[in-house]
Design a protein around this motif. Sequence first.
Motif, mmCIF file in Angstrom:
data_model
loop_
_atom_site.group_PDB
_atom_site.id
_atom_site.type_symbol
_atom_site.label_atom_id
_atom_site.label_comp_id
_atom_site.label_asym_id
_atom_site.label_seq_id
_atom_site.Cartn_x
_atom_site.Cartn_y
_atom_site.Cartn_z
ATOM 1 N N GLY A 17 -13.378 -2.420 16.330
ATOM 2 C CA GLY A 17 -14.756 -1.965 16.173
ATOM 3 C C GLY A 17 -15.054 -1.019 15.017
ATOM 4 N N ALA A 18 -13.870 -0.147 14.821
ATOM 5 C CA ALA A 18 -14.308 0.686 13.650
ATOM 6 C C ALA A 18 -14.217 0.083 12.319
ATOM 7 C CB ALA A 18 -13.140 1.818 13.651
ATOM 8 N N PRO A 19 -15.227 0.821 11.361
ATOM 9 C CA PRO A 19 -15.148 -0.073 10.152
ATOM 10 C C PRO A 19 -14.128 0.263 9.152
ATOM 11 C CG PRO A 19 -16.684 1.683 10.270
ATOM 12 C CD PRO A 19 -16.155 1.545 11.693
ATOM 13 N N PHE A 20 -13.804 -0.556 8.281
ATOM 14 C CA PHE A 20 -12.431 -0.282 7.206
ATOM 15 C C PHE A 20 -13.112 0.238 6.180
ATOM 16 C CE2 PHE A 20 -10.455 -3.261 9.956
ATOM 17 C CZ PHE A 20 -9.067 -2.954 10.256
ATOM 18 N N ALA A 21 -12.402 0.929 5.353
ATOM 19 C CA ALA A 21 -12.917 1.556 4.081
ATOM 20 C C ALA A 21 -12.980 0.535 3.154
ATOM 21 C CB ALA A 21 -11.911 2.482 3.614
ATOM 22 N N THR A 22 -12.350 -0.541 3.010
ATOM 23 C CA THR A 22 -12.363 -1.623 1.936
ATOM 24 C C THR A 22 -12.440 -3.007 2.583
ATOM 25 O OG1 THR A 22 -10.238 -1.567 1.331
ATOM 26 C CG2 THR A 22 -11.365 -0.096 0.089
ATOM 27 N N ASP A 23 -12.711 -3.956 1.983
ATOM 28 C CA ASP A 23 -12.445 -5.561 2.537
ATOM 29 C C ASP A 23 -11.056 -5.525 2.440
ATOM 30 O OD1 ASP A 23 -15.259 -5.607 2.655
ATOM 31 O OD2 ASP A 23 -15.527 -6.756 0.705
ATOM 32 N N THR A 24 -10.526 -5.125 1.524
ATOM 33 C CA THR A 24 -8.883 -5.390 1.427
ATOM 34 C C THR A 24 -8.371 -4.795 2.640
ATOM 35 O OG1 THR A 24 -9.115 -5.279 -1.305
ATOM 36 C CG2 THR A 24 -6.910 -5.200 -0.266
ATOM 37 N N GLU A 25 -8.582 -3.734 3.032
ATOM 38 C CA GLU A 25 -7.966 -3.139 4.276
ATOM 39 C C GLU A 25 -8.392 -4.106 5.526
ATOM 40 O OE1 GLU A 25 -9.166 0.722 5.308
ATOM 41 O OE2 GLU A 25 -8.595 1.755 3.478
ATOM 42 N N GLU A 26 -9.331 -4.673 5.663
ATOM 43 C CA GLU A 26 -9.828 -5.373 6.623
ATOM 44 C C GLU A 26 -8.762 -6.906 6.757
ATOM 45 O OE1 GLU A 26 -13.490 -7.496 9.013
ATOM 46 O OE2 GLU A 26 -13.866 -6.399 7.217
ATOM 47 N N ILE A 27 -8.849 -7.251 5.455
ATOM 48 C CA ILE A 27 -7.858 -8.606 5.189
ATOM 49 C C ILE A 27 -6.324 -8.231 5.565
ATOM 50 C CG2 ILE A 27 -7.113 -10.172 3.634
ATOM 51 C CD1 ILE A 27 -9.921 -9.959 2.261
ATOM 52 N N VAL A 28 -5.716 -7.153 5.169
ATOM 53 C CA VAL A 28 -4.407 -6.988 5.228
ATOM 54 C C VAL A 28 -4.260 -6.643 6.895
ATOM 55 C CG1 VAL A 28 -2.651 -5.276 5.033
ATOM 56 C CG2 VAL A 28 -4.041 -6.169 2.903
ATOM 57 N N ALA A 29 -5.254 -5.856 7.558
ATOM 58 C CA ALA A 29 -5.035 -5.554 8.945
ATOM 59 C C ALA A 29 -5.072 -6.830 9.692
ATOM 60 C CB ALA A 29 -6.135 -4.727 9.358
ATOM 61 N N GLY A 30 -5.845 -7.859 9.253
ATOM 62 C CA GLY A 30 -6.048 -8.876 10.060
ATOM 63 C C GLY A 30 -4.758 -9.743 9.926
ATOM 64 N N TRP A 31 -4.137 -9.686 8.737
ATOM 65 C CA TRP A 31 -2.742 -10.782 8.944
ATOM 66 C C TRP A 31 -1.532 -9.946 8.977
ATOM 67 C CZ3 TRP A 31 -3.419 -15.732 8.867
ATOM 68 C CH2 TRP A 31 -4.619 -16.165 8.340
ATOM 69 N N ALA A 32 -1.316 -8.697 8.656
ATOM 70 C CA ALA A 32 -0.319 -7.800 8.896
ATOM 71 C C ALA A 32 -0.624 -6.949 10.411
ATOM 72 C CB ALA A 32 0.016 -6.832 7.823
ATOM 73 N N LYS A 33 -0.447 -7.476 11.439
ATOM 74 C CA LYS A 33 -0.717 -6.998 12.824
ATOM 75 C C LYS A 33 0.257 -5.951 13.274
ATOM 76 C CE LYS A 33 -3.811 -10.871 14.198
ATOM 77 N NZ LYS A 33 -5.005 -10.223 13.875
ATOM 78 N N ARG A 34 1.383 -5.959 12.717
ATOM 79 C CA ARG A 34 2.401 -5.098 12.950
ATOM 80 C C ARG A 34 2.224 -3.512 12.394
ATOM 81 N NH1 ARG A 34 5.827 -9.990 13.591
ATOM 82 N NH2 ARG A 34 6.641 -9.687 15.842
ATOM 83 N N LEU A 35 1.639 -3.766 11.336
ATOM 84 C CA LEU A 35 1.443 -2.510 10.571
ATOM 85 C C LEU A 35 0.490 -1.496 11.105
ATOM 86 C CD1 LEU A 35 1.090 -3.625 6.755
ATOM 87 C CD2 LEU A 35 3.250 -2.607 8.052
ATOM 88 N N PRO A 36 0.898 -0.070 11.222
ATOM 89 C CA PRO A 36 -0.074 0.768 11.887
ATOM 90 C C PRO A 36 -1.212 1.050 10.637
ATOM 91 C CG PRO A 36 1.945 1.799 10.735
ATOM 92 C CD PRO A 36 2.265 0.473 10.881
ATOM 93 N N TYR A 37 -2.268 1.498 11.005
ATOM 94 C CA TYR A 37 -3.592 1.684 9.884
ATOM 95 C C TYR A 37 -3.145 2.527 8.953
ATOM 96 C CZ TYR A 37 -8.045 2.617 8.211
ATOM 97 O OH TYR A 37 -9.102 2.735 7.379
ATOM 98 N N SER A 38 -2.288 3.583 8.718
ATOM 99 C CA SER A 38 -1.761 4.400 7.618
ATOM 100 C C SER A 38 -1.133 3.317 6.688
ATOM 101 C CB SER A 38 -1.131 5.408 8.197
ATOM 102 O OG SER A 38 0.236 5.009 8.703
ATOM 103 N N ASP A 39 -0.321 2.481 7.193
ATOM 104 C CA ASP A 39 0.483 1.735 6.092
ATOM 105 C C ASP A 39 -0.560 0.622 5.593
ATOM 106 O OD1 ASP A 39 2.601 3.057 6.647
ATOM 107 O OD2 ASP A 39 3.777 1.197 7.568
ATOM 108 N N VAL A 40 -1.440 -0.191 6.590
ATOM 109 C CA VAL A 40 -2.502 -0.874 6.046
ATOM 110 C C VAL A 40 -3.342 -0.356 4.994
ATOM 111 C CG1 VAL A 40 -4.688 -2.011 6.628
ATOM 112 C CG2 VAL A 40 -2.864 -2.220 8.245
ATOM 113 N N ARG A 41 -3.835 1.008 4.998
ATOM 114 C CA ARG A 41 -4.335 1.625 3.939
ATOM 115 C C ARG A 41 -3.691 1.817 2.680
ATOM 116 N NH1 ARG A 41 -7.026 6.931 5.108
ATOM 117 N NH2 ARG A 41 -7.998 6.469 3.310
ATOM 118 N N LEU A 42 -2.280 2.017 2.860
ATOM 119 C CA LEU A 42 -1.591 2.127 1.703
ATOM 120 C C LEU A 42 -1.073 0.781 0.985
ATOM 121 C CD1 LEU A 42 0.428 4.243 0.251
ATOM 122 C CD2 LEU A 42 2.263 3.844 1.737
#
Length: 108
Positions: A17-42
């Motif tokens: 439920g927390a918003p992502f900073a960018t659409d790209t972050e949201e897309i990456v997080a949705g597909w790369a589920k093993r990554l912690p948020y810090s890696d998603v952001r990077l």
Amino acid sequence: MLNAPATTPKPAPFDGGAPFATDTEEIVAGWAKRLPYSDVRLLAHAIDAGQAITVEYVTVSGNRSVRTLSRLTLDPPFLEAWCHLRDAERVFTLSRIHGVMSAGFALG
């Protein structure tokens, strides 16, 4: 209150439920589920900024590989990139990326 935005950001469906900073972050997080948020952001930042990135990747055979990637193009569920290890264009499945770190060099 005068500086508050007219609407609140919509919650992202992938992180509880927390918003992502960018659409790209949201897309990456949705597909790369093993990554912690810090890696998603990077990773998302590298994609958006056109920067090289180093990833820990698990191949189809289950082997772990560390790859430095540049010329990143997001095409969910894939990441198309120039692989410096193979010196060739490669396609990486986002769900197989298990870690992300800065590439440690500048592209010219």
